[in-house]
Design an enzyme around this catalytic site. Structure first.
Site, PDB file in Angstrom:
ATOM      1  CE  LYS A   1       6.178  -2.472  11.293  1.00 43.20           C
ATOM      2  NZ  LYS A   1       5.926  -3.717  10.499  1.00 43.20           N
ATOM      3  CD  GLN A   2       2.980   1.399   9.619  1.00 42.61           C
ATOM      4  OE1 GLN A   2       3.780   0.538   9.877  1.00 42.61           O
ATOM      5  NE2 GLN A   2       2.306   1.799   8.562  1.00 42.61           N
TER       6      GLN A   2
ATOM      7  CD  GLU B   1       2.256  -4.061   9.187  1.00 44.90           C
ATOM      8  OE1 GLU B   1       3.448  -4.336   9.515  1.00 44.90           O
ATOM      9  OE2 GLU B   1       2.030  -4.112   7.872  1.00 44.90           O
TER      10      GLU B   1
ATOM     11  CD1 TRP C   1       0.879  -0.438   2.984  1.00 45.24           C
ATOM     12  CD2 TRP C   1      -0.542   1.102   3.434  1.00 45.24           C
ATOM     13  NE1 TRP C   1       1.101   0.170   4.386  1.00 45.24           N
ATOM     14  CE2 TRP C   1       0.346   1.064   4.642  1.00 45.24           C
ATOM     15  CE3 TRP C   1      -1.516   2.132   3.594  1.00 45.24           C
ATOM     16  CZ2 TRP C   1       0.565   1.829   5.777  1.00 45.24           C
ATOM     17  CZ3 TRP C   1      -1.314   2.970   4.880  1.00 45.24           C
ATOM     18  CH2 TRP C   1      -0.582   2.722   5.831  1.00 45.24           C
ATOM     19  CG  ASP C   2       4.831   0.913   1.547  1.00 44.96           C
ATOM     20  OD1 ASP C   2       4.059   0.159   1.805  1.00 44.96           O
ATOM     21  OD2 ASP C   2       6.110   0.562   1.782  1.00 44.96           O
TER      22      ASP C   2
END
Length: 658
Positions: free
Chosen positions: A525-526, A428, A303-304
């Site tokens: 995580k983000q 994640e 998806w980046d």
């Protein structure tokens, strides 16, 4: 011009693998790592072709229906860099000095090495090289060899070497052995399992010359790889001249000028350079997570591309954006088949892939990230808004319709609204939850955009109403007591991660703790909810509360995280915090912040650094049918200047510190 030159000084005292990544040359089709010409220390040479991968069955101890079946791993192909040089009977075996400079302005790498033999005979080796953007089958080198303290015979042997598998004992789920035993037939190489074919046309040299100290020997080499056995005759200097023209046009459209911080100016230009180099341009390949600079993440597309890279291309290089989106259209049949396999309607795009088939062996952090459907729809929508390319959207609208059909099939209507259960959001470190806020926002937009297109093209009347109703009824969790947006139904009820008891060396957490340990805690995580807020702004006070709650729980173990927090911090009027996040993003690979630059560039972060400047410091947003900007420059940056393209017009934005 020095901020268009990347040199070894910009990297500090970094390991050889990092150097090979940062100075790698690529053109969207092929990429070549900047390994040593005479490898006197550990080196990781290699070349890659976008979308050229080998498959291997995924071996599960316990499997289940619908699990991904095969790995798809990009193949590390040839060593185009190394050579053997003998002076008399002695080989050059010791590196005395080296200088490496990449001319970002022209897309050309310049290297200079001084080597010596055991007895002290010294020679200089100068190499100029580039991956041609004018002819993407070509990697070209010009090499000059000069005696430094002797006159005599020099023997040179240099040819492409096919890299053989070596085995990789390193424990890192983000890296996998990339070389494989290829089938070789004359100038053709074929992967045994995936049956992908490449043809080659290589120059080689095996010669002996007599040189005096004031003389040198110069030669060029052209390496060509293509999917068809057809190669044009090309000339080095002509290709170089064409390279300069292409890069001049690129920088004219895409450069970002920063005053007040030379390090960050260099950082953003390095990032934009690599973005331009690694993007697929044939409509059948995409943008690997590590570009074409290393084997990290097996060369997979995530998806980046849609959420971190395409905004840059859509606003500055829309023709490249169109090709990247065309790749998603090309794999729609696989997405339709995947949804059918899992017993849902519509299309489900693979979380990580090259062929279009799902290759993620760990479904809780792979297939369950259903938000990729919404991410892809969002990217098509942004392209639609910015370019007004009605013809392409008409051609591609089945992508939007079929992702909307999937959401209707996967979600359900409850007393609370339209809910989506058992998903994993961008964070994640939290998996298989109900009503992930980001996922629901992306699904809501996907459904609304499908309804809008159906109305625009006067079709799918019945479905159009269902899509619209589900979008309007989408459920979002909210904690009234704390006035917080719920990341999902359960996150706020979990125990916070014991950050004070976690040593620095235990990050990233995914390499040191079992998923069950991580999943039961409040830890990210983000960016997750904060990413949703960047795309779909809520009232500022709400975003402040959410930011102040979620950011301290975020490890930023993913390279995708910092840039997003920087954009949101800018919009919240927190310039110092925004600057800190942007600085990390702009120089992440130059400083090897994540500790794994040797595996390849962090491409999504590089796109994120553009977001940090344009969405963050310049405040770009689309309101109605107009571009809006707002000056959020931090005190460290006194001026910011760039161009964007919107609906056929070019806009030059120039902000000074207020």
């Amino acid at each position: 011009m020095k901020n268009f030159i990347l040199s070894l000084d910009d990297l500090g005292n970094q390991e050889q693998g990092n150097i090979e990544t940062l100075f790698a040359q690529a053109n969207g089709f092929l990429g070549v790592r900047a390994s040593l010409p005479i490898p006197v220390r550990a080196s990781n040479p290699g070349s890659f072709v976008n979308g050229y991968y080998e498959t291997h069955p995924i071996i599960y101890g316990e499997t289940a229906y619908g699990y991904a079946k095969n790995h798809e791993t990009i193949v590390k192909l040839f060593d185009f860099k190394s050579m053997e040089i003998k002076i008399g009977e002695e080989k050059l075996t010791k590196l005395m000095q080296q200088s490496i400079e990449c001319d970002l302005m022209n897309g050309v790498l310049h290297e200079c090495y001084e080597y010596t033999t055991v007895s002290g005979l010294q020679a200089r080796l100068e190499i100029e090289s580039f991956a041609s953007h004018a002819n993407r089958s070509v990697y070209a080198q010009k090499i000059k060899i000069s005696p430094l303290n002797f006159s005599g015979p020099i023997e040179i042997k240099k040819k492409a070497k096919l890299i053989q598998p070596t085995g990789n004992a390193e424990f890192d789920p983000r890296v996998r052995e990339a070389s494989t035993k290829l089938l070789v037939n004359a100038n053709q190489i074929v992967t045994p399992n995936s049956s992908l074919s490449l043809f080659t046309a290589f120059d080689s040299i095996d010669t002996k010359v007599q040189l005096d100290k004031n003389e040198n020997f110069e030669f060029t080499q052209i390496y060509q790889m293509a999917r068809q056995n057809h190669f044009e005759t090309v000339e080095y200097e002509q290709l170089k001249a064409e390279q300069e023209v292409i890069f001049a046009e690129f920088w004219d459209k895409s450069d970002i000028q920063i005053e007040g911080d030379e390090e960050l100016q260099k950082g953003i230009r390095v990032n934009l350079y690599h973005l331009f180099n690694s993007a697929g341009r044939d409509g059948k390949t995409n943008f690997a997570a590590k570009g074409l600079t290393g084997e990290g993440y097996e060369g997979h597309y995530f998806w980046d591309t849609e959420m971190y890279l395409l905004p840059f291309f859509i606003y500055t290089q829309p023709e490249i954006a169109k090709e990247l989106l065309s790749y998603r259209l090309s794999i729609l049949p696989q997405a339709l088949e995947r949804a059918k396999e899992l017993d849902f309607d519509g299309a489900l795009f693979a979380w990580r892939t090259q062929s279009g088939n799902e290759t993620s062996a760990y479904y809780p952090a792979g297939t369950a990230q259903l938000h990729i459907n919404g991410d892809i729809a969002y990217a098509f929508q942004l392209y639609d808004q910015v370019t007004g390319d009605e013809e392409f959207i008409a051609k591609s609208r089945e992508v939007i319709y079929n992702t909307a059909r999937f959401w209707l099939s996967y979600g359900f209507m409850s007393k609370r609204g339209f809910e989506i259960h058992e998903v994993t959001g961008p964070d994640e470190y939290t998996a298989l939850v109900n009503n992930n806020y980001y996922t629901n926002k992306m699904a809501q937009n996907n459904l609304a955009y499908a309804s809008e297109l159906a109305e625009r093209f006067s079709e799918h009347l019945y479905e159009r109403e269902n899509w619209k109703n589900a979008s309007e009824a989408m459920f979002f969790g909210y904690d009234e007591a704390r006035k917080l947006t719920k990341q999902d139904d359960s996150f706020l009820d979990k125990e916070p991660w014991p950050f004070n008891e976690t040593p620095k060396e235990n990050y990233p957490l995914l390499l040191h703790y079992h998923p069950m340990k991580i999943y039961k805690h409040q830890v990210l995580k983000q960016a997750d909810t904060i990413l949703a807020h960047m795309i779909y702004p809520e009232p500022e006070e709400q975003i402040k509360r959410d930011f102040d709650f979620y950011e301290p729980l975020t490890t930023h173990d993913s390279s995708l995280s910092r840039a997003i927090h920087g954009v949101v911090a800018s919009r919240l009027g927190r310039p110092n915090e925004a600057y800190r996040f942007f600085a990390d993003s702009a120089t992440m690979d130059l400083s090897d912040m994540q500790g794994n630059a040797a595996h390849g560039i962090h491409a999504a972060n590089m796109g994120g650094s553009w977001l940090g400047l344009v969405y963050g410091f310049a405040g770009l947003q689309i309101e109605g049918n107009e571009l809006k900007f707002k000056n959020h420059l931090p005190e460290q940056i006194t001026r910011l200047s760039f161009k964007v393209h919107f609906q056929g017009k070019s806009y030059h934005v120039d902000f000074k510190k207020q």
